[in-house]
Design an enzyme around this catalytic site. Structure first.
Site, PDB file in Angstrom:
ATOM      1  N   THR A 209       0.812  -1.208   0.000  1.00  0.00           N
ATOM      2  CA  THR A 209       0.000   0.000   0.000  1.00  0.00           C
ATOM      3  C   THR A 209       0.849   1.263   0.000  1.00  0.00           C
ATOM      4  O   THR A 209       0.311   2.361  -0.024  1.00  0.00           O
ATOM      5  CB  THR A 209      -0.933   0.033   1.225  1.00  0.00           C
ATOM      6  OG1 THR A 209      -0.190  -0.353   2.373  1.00  0.00           O
ATOM      7  CG2 THR A 209      -2.093  -0.912   1.036  1.00  0.00           C
ATOM      8  N   GLU A 430     -19.821 -23.389 -14.668  1.00  0.00           N
ATOM      9  CA  GLU A 430     -19.606 -21.937 -14.698  1.00  0.00           C
ATOM     10  C   GLU A 430     -20.876 -21.198 -15.111  1.00  0.00           C
ATOM     11  O   GLU A 430     -21.186 -20.139 -14.564  1.00  0.00           O
ATOM     12  CB  GLU A 430     -18.449 -21.577 -15.637  1.00  0.00           C
ATOM     13  CG  GLU A 430     -17.081 -22.092 -15.181  1.00  0.00           C
ATOM     14  CD  GLU A 430     -16.698 -21.663 -13.775  1.00  0.00           C
ATOM     15  OE1 GLU A 430     -17.148 -20.597 -13.312  1.00  0.00           O
ATOM     16  OE2 GLU A 430     -15.948 -22.415 -13.112  1.00  0.00           O
TER      17      GLU A 430
END
Ligand code: ADP
Ligand code: MG
Ligand code: ZN
Length: 621
Positions: A209, A430
């Site tokens: 970060t 899927e």
């Protein structure tokens, strides 16, 4: 610029000794005369015999050797011999009796030899020591220099070009650190009014970060020296060396004040001592930590402005002593960037590549929730690599889309081939996720279905894109997510009547989610708004040993299990209901994806738009 390691005197002496030893050995081999001629040595008894026989003309009595000359002829001197002295008080008398000329030997000219006899053993010891350390520690500087902190401590003084402009998306952290910059630039202003300048600032946040970047930027903004060392470097050292390094680091820093000491990965040394002992302590880490605390207490803001910045992604493991006033009493949260933050970071990195004018960074930012600064930097680079590979001169939107998928799901593995039957199962599985997901949109909009295997585990995947950053989820959205996760397995059930191992990960995630609904979010009517898990880990016990759940009665535990099961089963029934209602559409989309392998964009939305809505089952809990 790196500080030149200070020459370690121990190491230098070691080198000198080694040099001397080699010189001596060489000299002894090639110039034996230098340290006294070698003469034949005979047993003491023979010597006495020769004295008795009146064969000896002269004797020189030394400490280590008796040297004597036999009587020679008139024309030639007698042979010189030596023998080992024996403590024999009668000898002088005997010699006198025989009329032998004798004297104590002159002090041997061989002082060098006796010095060597002192010096050589330590040299050998040192050589052996170095040999083993060189192999074991991988420390090229050798064993004799462990006590000085070396090249790993570096200063980036005025040469630091990193500034706050290079860091984006962490505005609050920047604001807080701006104050530190002021302290460093102008300590007098604060001191004269009697304010205490903070000594330690802890940057807390997930990896990537920008904590390290921020620390450098503080130094860059204030134009001060920047000493950096990583906590994990201490761990590999010998006992005591870490503490010495810390001492040395602060010493160096004080000379350069005002300056910044940056300790990356503070948790590596700053782990709670209590948990350390519990797990079978680590002396080295403790000593290093103690030294750090001592140093931080030791310098007062008056004499030198040295501010210690440290970074960690695991603040909960830190020893509480570190967080006391006068140490790391300021904590700055460096969190993952939000939408506008991501956009700013993307702008920074996109500025470094040639961008197609069509590229819309906002869209990319929208599609990358949860990405940290480092991920975004990586994303831009991936996109540029993709564009370069196909020979384009600018980076296009499509490159970014592919790069996102790459970063998210790992590299496409075209080499992995599924057999026809597997491919079919994956396709239905899927499409099952996609259909349930489109009718239960709590988990985000279904953006893509693919049966091209990626990364390590996924045989296919359904990509759901959040439409915005979410910080709060409501109960129905979580239920939607669980239903969607079970959509794959439900499709296998509906179509094939049996289930495969492919749904294991889905079930894992669905169950986790359901459990959190019950134990963390208090979303169960039966169990009420209680948190059954323990949010903050008990620092004293460390984490791995902990039972994450509060002490609950057997009945409550039973009830939690039932609730979790109920929630997952509800999602399962919901998914089954949706797929049974839309079985033709399931069939149609599955057939299509078996041909194209990927469906996305408009095509996908049109297909999913044909789904017949299904009533939401109500959850009885
Ligand atoms: P951390 O120390 O928090 O793990 P780093 O500071 O080492 O993260 O970040 C790694 C790299 O990612 C940086 O060098 C920078 O290129 C990029 N980066 C991370 N966060 C940001 C940010 N907020 N703004 C700009 N770049 C960032
Ligand atoms: Mg870092
Ligand atoms: Zn699945």
């Amino acid at each position: 610029m790196s500080i030149k390691p200070q020459p370690s005197w121990t190491r230098q002496i070691g080198n000198i000794l080694i040099l001397l030893a080699s010189l001596f050995l060489l000299a002894n081999i090639f110039l034996p005369g230098l340290f006294g001629t070698q003469v034949p040595r005979v047993p003491y008894s023979l010597f006495i015999q020769q004295v008795e026989d009146n064969n000896v003309s002269r004797v020189s009595l030394g400490q280590e050797e008796i040297r004597y000359q036999l009587k020679g002829l008139d024309t030639a001197p007698g042979q010189v011999l030596s023998t080992t002295p024996i403590f024999d008080l009668e000898l002088p008398k005997k010699l006198e009796a025989k009329g032998v000329e004798f004297a104590a030997a002159p002090a041997k000219n061989n002082w060098f030899g006796s010095v060597i006899s002192w010096v050589l053993p330590p040299v050998i010891f040192v050589l052996v020591w170095q040999f083993f350390l060189g192999r074991g520690g991988g420390n090229p500087a050798g064993a004799l220099s462990i006590t000085k902190s070396k090249a790993k401590v570096y200063v980036e003084g005025d040469s630091t070009k990193t500034t706050f402009a290079d860091v984006a998306g962490v505005e609050e952290a920047k604001t807080e650190l701006q104050e530190i910059v002021e302290f460093l630039k102008n300590p007098q202003r604060y001191l004269q009014i009697g304010a205490r300048i903070p000594k330690g600032v802890l940057l807390i946040g997930p990896p990537g970060t920008g904590k390290t970047l921020l620390a450098k930027a503080v130094a860059g903004e204030a134009k001060v020296a920047f000493f950096s060392i990583s906590g994990s470097e201490f761990v590999e050292l010998f006992v005591g060396a870490g503490a010495a390094r810390v001492r040395d680091l602060f010493e160096q820093a004080k000379k350069k004040a005002p300056c910044i000491i940056f300790i990356d990965e503070l948790d590596a040394i700053g782990k709670s001592r209590a948990s350390g002992n519990f797990m079978g302590g680590n002396d080295e880490r403790e000593q290093t930590l103690n030294q750090l605390l001592t140093e931080m207490d030791g310098f007062s803001a008056g004499d030198a402005t040295v501010i210690v910045l440290a970074a960690t992604n695991r603040p909960e493991t830190l020893d509480s002593a570190l967080l006391r006033p006068g140490r790391f009493d300021r904590q700055v949260l460096v969190d993952r960037p939000d939408l506008s933050g991501r956009l700013k970071i993307l702008e920074i990195y996109a500025g470094k590549v040639k961008l197609d004018p069509q590229v819309d960074l906002k869209t990319i930012a929208t599609r990358t929730p949860g990405f940290a600064g480092a991920d975004l930097a990586n994303l831009v680079n991936e996109a540029a690599l993709l564009a370069a590979r196909v020979g384009r001169t600018t980076v296009a939107q499509g490159d970014f889309n592919e790069a996102i998928e790459r970063v998210v799901a790992g590299l496409e593995k075209k080499s992995r081939v599924l057999n026809e039957k597997e491919k079919k199962i994956v396709a239905y599985h899927e499409v099952g996720h996609a259909l349930v997901g489109s009718l239960m949109p709590g988990g985000g909009k279904v953006a893509k279905i693919s049966i091209v295997p990626r990364g390590m585990a996924a045989l296919g995947y359904t990509l759901q894109m959040p439409t915005e950053d979410r910080f709060l989820m409501d109960q129905s959205e979580l239920q939607d997510q669980i239903a969607t996760l079970l959509g794959g397995r439900a499709a296998e059930e509906v179509v094939f009547g049996s289930i495969t191992t492919g749904a294991a990960n889905d079930l894992q995630r669905a169950t986790d989610l359901a459990e959190r609904m019950v134990t963390t979010y208090g979303m169960s009517k039966v169990l009420g708004p209680l948190a059954y898990d323990k949010g903050q880990q008990n620092a004293f016990l460390g984490e791995s040993m902990m039972n994450p759940r509060r002490m609950v009665s057997d009945e409550t535990a039973q009830a939690i299990d039932n609730e979790v099961k109920e929630i997952v089963e509800h999602g399962h029934q919901q998914a089954l209901a949706i797929l049974r209602t839309n079985i033709e559409l399931l069939e149609k989309i599955a057939q299509q994806i078996l041909e194209t392998e990927v469906i996305e964009g408009e095509d996908l939305q049109t297909l999913l738009g044909q789904a017949k809505p299904v009533e939401r089952l109500s959850l009885s809990v």
